[in-house]
Design a protein around this motif. Structure first.
Motif, PDB file in Angstrom:
ATOM      1  N   ILE A  92     -16.392 102.294  52.948  1.00 38.11           N
ATOM      2  CA  ILE A  92     -17.084 103.175  51.999  1.00 38.11           C
ATOM      3  C   ILE A  92     -17.475 104.447  52.734  1.00 38.11           C
ATOM      4  O   ILE A  92     -17.942 104.388  53.883  1.00 38.11           O
ATOM      5  N   LYS A  93     -17.272 105.574  52.115  1.00 35.03           N
ATOM      6  CA  LYS A  93     -17.609 106.865  52.706  1.00 35.03           C
ATOM      7  C   LYS A  93     -18.953 107.350  52.167  1.00 35.03           C
ATOM      8  O   LYS A  93     -19.226 107.261  50.972  1.00 35.03           O
ATOM      9  N   THR A  94     -19.774 107.880  53.058  1.00 37.60           N
ATOM     10  CA  THR A  94     -21.068 108.406  52.649  1.00 37.60           C
ATOM     11  C   THR A  94     -21.487 109.544  53.574  1.00 37.60           C
ATOM     12  O   THR A  94     -21.049 109.598  54.734  1.00 37.60           O
ATOM     13  N   SER A  95     -22.335 110.405  53.069  1.00 40.32           N
ATOM     14  CA  SER A  95     -22.823 111.533  53.865  1.00 40.32           C
ATOM     15  C   SER A  95     -24.136 111.225  54.562  1.00 40.32           C
ATOM     16  O   SER A  95     -24.623 112.029  55.347  1.00 40.32           O
ATOM     17  N   ASN A  96     -24.751 110.076  54.238  1.00 39.47           N
ATOM     18  CA  ASN A  96     -26.122 109.843  54.677  1.00 39.47           C
ATOM     19  C   ASN A  96     -26.289 108.399  55.143  1.00 39.47           C
ATOM     20  O   ASN A  96     -26.668 107.521  54.364  1.00 39.47           O
ATOM     21  N   LEU A  97     -26.016 108.140  56.417  1.00 38.92           N
ATOM     22  CA  LEU A  97     -26.248 106.806  56.975  1.00 38.92           C
ATOM     23  C   LEU A  97     -27.735 106.560  57.216  1.00 38.92           C
ATOM     24  O   LEU A  97     -28.221 105.444  57.087  1.00 38.92           O
ATOM     25  N   ARG A  98     -28.455 107.620  57.582  1.00 38.21           N
ATOM     26  CA  ARG A  98     -29.863 107.478  57.925  1.00 38.21           C
ATOM     27  C   ARG A  98     -30.696 106.965  56.761  1.00 38.21           C
ATOM     28  O   ARG A  98     -31.683 106.248  56.944  1.00 38.21           O
ATOM     29  N   GLY A  99     -30.317 107.327  55.547  1.00 31.15           N
ATOM     30  CA  GLY A  99     -31.135 106.977  54.395  1.00 31.15           C
ATOM     31  C   GLY A  99     -30.919 105.569  53.867  1.00 31.15           C
ATOM     32  O   GLY A  99     -31.658 105.125  52.984  1.00 31.15           O
ATOM     33  N   ILE A 100     -29.909 104.828  54.365  1.00 32.51           N
ATOM     34  CA  ILE A 100     -29.612 103.494  53.836  1.00 32.51           C
ATOM     35  C   ILE A 100     -30.756 102.531  54.161  1.00 32.51           C
ATOM     36  O   ILE A 100     -31.156 102.389  55.316  1.00 32.51           O
ATOM     37  N   LYS A 101     -31.283 101.832  53.145  1.00 32.17           N
ATOM     38  CA  LYS A 101     -32.454 100.975  53.304  1.00 32.17           C
ATOM     39  C   LYS A 101     -32.161  99.493  53.077  1.00 32.17           C
ATOM     40  O   LYS A 101     -33.069  98.675  53.179  1.00 32.17           O
ATOM     41  N   THR A 102     -30.953  99.136  52.771  1.00 27.15           N
ATOM     42  CA  THR A 102     -30.564  97.734  52.652  1.00 27.15           C
ATOM     43  C   THR A 102     -29.275  97.510  53.417  1.00 27.15           C
ATOM     44  O   THR A 102     -28.465  98.434  53.569  1.00 27.15           O
ATOM     45  N   GLY A 107     -32.790 109.720  49.850  1.00 29.76           N
ATOM     46  CA  GLY A 107     -32.095 110.997  49.925  1.00 29.76           C
ATOM     47  C   GLY A 107     -32.967 112.129  49.429  1.00 29.76           C
ATOM     48  O   GLY A 107     -34.121 111.932  49.031  1.00 29.76           O
ATOM     49  N   SER A 108     -32.409 113.305  49.450  1.00 30.72           N
ATOM     50  CA  SER A 108     -33.092 114.501  48.954  1.00 30.72           C
ATOM     51  C   SER A 108     -32.047 115.484  48.467  1.00 30.72           C
ATOM     52  O   SER A 108     -30.858 115.348  48.763  1.00 30.72           O
ATOM     53  N   GLU A 109     -32.505 116.457  47.730  1.00 28.30           N
ATOM     54  CA  GLU A 109     -31.674 117.558  47.225  1.00 28.30           C
ATOM     55  C   GLU A 109     -30.687 117.104  46.155  1.00 28.30           C
ATOM     56  O   GLU A 109     -30.749 117.573  45.023  1.00 28.30           O
ATOM     57  N   SER A 110     -29.757 116.177  46.494  1.00 25.74           N
ATOM     58  CA  SER A 110     -28.744 115.829  45.499  1.00 25.74           C
ATOM     59  C   SER A 110     -28.196 114.424  45.724  1.00 25.74           C
ATOM     60  O   SER A 110     -28.220 113.901  46.840  1.00 25.74           O
ATOM     61  N   LEU A 111     -27.718 113.837  44.635  1.00 27.32           N
ATOM     62  CA  LEU A 111     -27.001 112.555  44.657  1.00 27.32           C
ATOM     63  C   LEU A 111     -25.676 112.771  43.952  1.00 27.32           C
ATOM     64  O   LEU A 111     -25.643 113.111  42.773  1.00 27.32           O
ATOM     65  N   ARG A 112     -24.590 112.553  44.706  1.00 21.22           N
ATOM     66  CA  ARG A 112     -23.257 112.823  44.156  1.00 21.22           C
ATOM     67  C   ARG A 112     -22.309 111.656  44.471  1.00 21.22           C
ATOM     68  O   ARG A 112     -22.521 110.901  45.415  1.00 21.22           O
ATOM     69  N   PHE A 113     -21.238 111.576  43.683  1.00 21.27           N
ATOM     70  CA  PHE A 113     -20.254 110.507  43.826  1.00 21.27           C
ATOM     71  C   PHE A 113     -18.845 111.098  43.866  1.00 21.27           C
ATOM     72  O   PHE A 113     -18.610 112.218  43.391  1.00 21.27           O
TER      73      PHE A 113
END
Length: 448
Positions: A163-173, A224-230
């Motif tokens: 899975i590709k994501t821009s934000n590894l730091r924000g993952i909480k599970t 996250g902050s600012e935006s959530l995109r897919f």
């Protein structure tokens, strides 16, 4: 010599041309402190952006995420020709290279619940969110024939899901992908691709599994902050988003369906449906994944009022406010024959410049409307009282107060508008010009 000085002084006091030149020169001089104020507004806006970026960086930056992607390695034989130094001959060699094929889902359905709120530091605030994302869909039967890869070259035992994501730091599970009844734990992987990668371990019996259609599901909680995109990687991608934030900005390559998009005081809901025909990439790739960020879509979570932007827009009308106010004083001077010293013009101009410093400083601790009202009232009171001392009465000072109040009110209306700002501004300036022309029609301009 003394006579020459007296003549020049009398010319400045009595000549309309001279007084207009003095007022025009003072107007240009007053642009210097006005520019300092504009620079101050820009500096405070930059400082705000830095603080917001710092808050977002610690909580979790913007989130861009894809659905699950199947990654299967395959072997490629590479033939080379080498030179033998001993017998001075060329000989062929064959080496084996591992490459990867990527397969996207046939269907991808994403449900996201976004809990947004503000985080404050000092006088600045940023919008952050926690998103609970649930994905499900189906993988197609894997077919390498379209990629011209022979079955014996496929390395099934090293197949994975990523899975590709821009934000590894924000993952909480701890993320995991379920394919049918098989749970695959996901771990971060080093990647030079367009986004960060979380990837499963090697899948047992992958050949038997992927030669059939498979259902998958995936759940994730992320800050996250600012935006959530897919990314719309499914042949059919359906996305729904619900949030308590009532000031969304839908952006990206696709907008929500109008029939399902609602924004209310308590939040918003939005739905997207994207088909393969709507975007310009295939469902499978060999060697490497392309950068697909340009096809992303989603929502920006924005602060509805940017006071620094409004202050900057207000300051752009500073030249007009100062110029018209000094012009009103000039017309009153010509009509009443009361002499106004250049120093007094400068004091009036500086009072008008102070409006913008008051506006930006008060707006940092209050809402923009209250800051605008307080700053305008303070400047109006100061100029009215000061002009009372200059003009020896209340008739002209009250006229100045009414004119300046109307001007500030007109500017406030303009900066609240977006689509009609130019139209309203043009009409307003036309009316102001007409009033000035009407008021100055009886002035004797021959005393140049």
């Amino acid at each position: 010599m003394e006579n020459s000085k007296n003549k020049f002084s009398n010319w400045l006091k009595n000549s309309i041309t001279a007084r207009m030149m003095v007022v025009g020169f003072l107007l240009l001089i007053l642009l210097i402190p006005l520019e300092f104020v504009k620079e101050l507004i820009r500096e405070r806006a930059v400082r705000q952006a830095e603080v917001v970026s710092e808050i977002n960086g610690k909580w979790g930056n913007n989130v861009l995420i894809s659905g699950p992607i199947i990654k299967i390695p395959y072997k490629v034989l590479k033939e080379e020709t080498n030179f033998n130094e001993k017998d001075k001959t060329y000989y062929p060699t064959t080496s084996e290279i591992i490459k990867y094929a990527y397969f996207f889902p046939d269907s991808l359905k994403i449900d996201s619940d976004v809990d947004a709120n503000t985080r404050e530091r000092s006088i600045y605030e940023s919008v952050v969110f926690t998103a609970s994302i649930a994905m499900k869909g189906t993988f197609p039967k894997i077919d390498f024939s379209a990629l011209d890869i022979l079955p014996e070259n496929i390395v099934w035992e090293k197949a994975t899901v990523l899975i590709k994501t821009s934000n590894l730091r924000g993952i909480k599970t701890t993320p995991s992908v379920r394919i049918n009844s098989l749970d695959l734990a996901m771990t971060p992987q080093y990647s030079r691709d367009f986004l960060n990668t979380i990837q499963s371990g090697f899948i047992e019996n992958a050949q038997e599994l992927f030669l059939n259609e498979n259902k998958f599901s995936f759940n994730l909680k992320i800050n996250g902050s600012e935006s959530l995109r897919f990314l719309p990687i499914g042949k059919e991608t359906d996305v729904s988003m619900r949030s308590n934030w009532n000031s969304p900005s839908f952006d990206g390559n696709f907008l929500p369906e109008d029939t399902d998009n609602t924004i209310k005081k308590e939040g918003f809901t939005a739905q997207w449906r994207i088909l393969q025909i709507n975007r310009q990439f295939e469902q499978q790739f060999s060697e490497k994944l392309p950068d697909l960020k340009e096809f992303s879509f989603g929502t920006k979570f924005i602060v509805p009022v940017d006071d620094y932007q409004k202050s900057e827009r207000t300051a752009k009308y500073g030249f007009m406010v100062i110029g018209l106010t000094l012009l009103v004083f000039l017309l009153i001077q010509l009509v009443s024959h009361i002499y106004i010293h250049p120093f007094q013009y400068v004091m009036i101009g500086l009072a008008l410049v102070m409006f913008y410093t008051l506006l930006i400083s008060i707006s940092e601790h209050s809402d923009f409307f209250m800051a605008y009202m307080v700053a305008a009232a303070a400047v109006l009171a100061l100029i009215t009282i000061y002009s009372r001392a200059i003009l020896n009465g209340w008739k002209f000072p009250m006229l100045i107060c009414a004119s300046l109040a109307s001007l500030y009110g007109f500017i406030y209306v303009i900066i609240q508008l977006e689509n009609y700002a130019l139209l309203v501004g043009s009409i307003g300036l036309f009316v102001i010009l007409g009033i000035i022309m009407f008021a100055s029609r009886k002035i004797d301009w021959n005393n140049g």
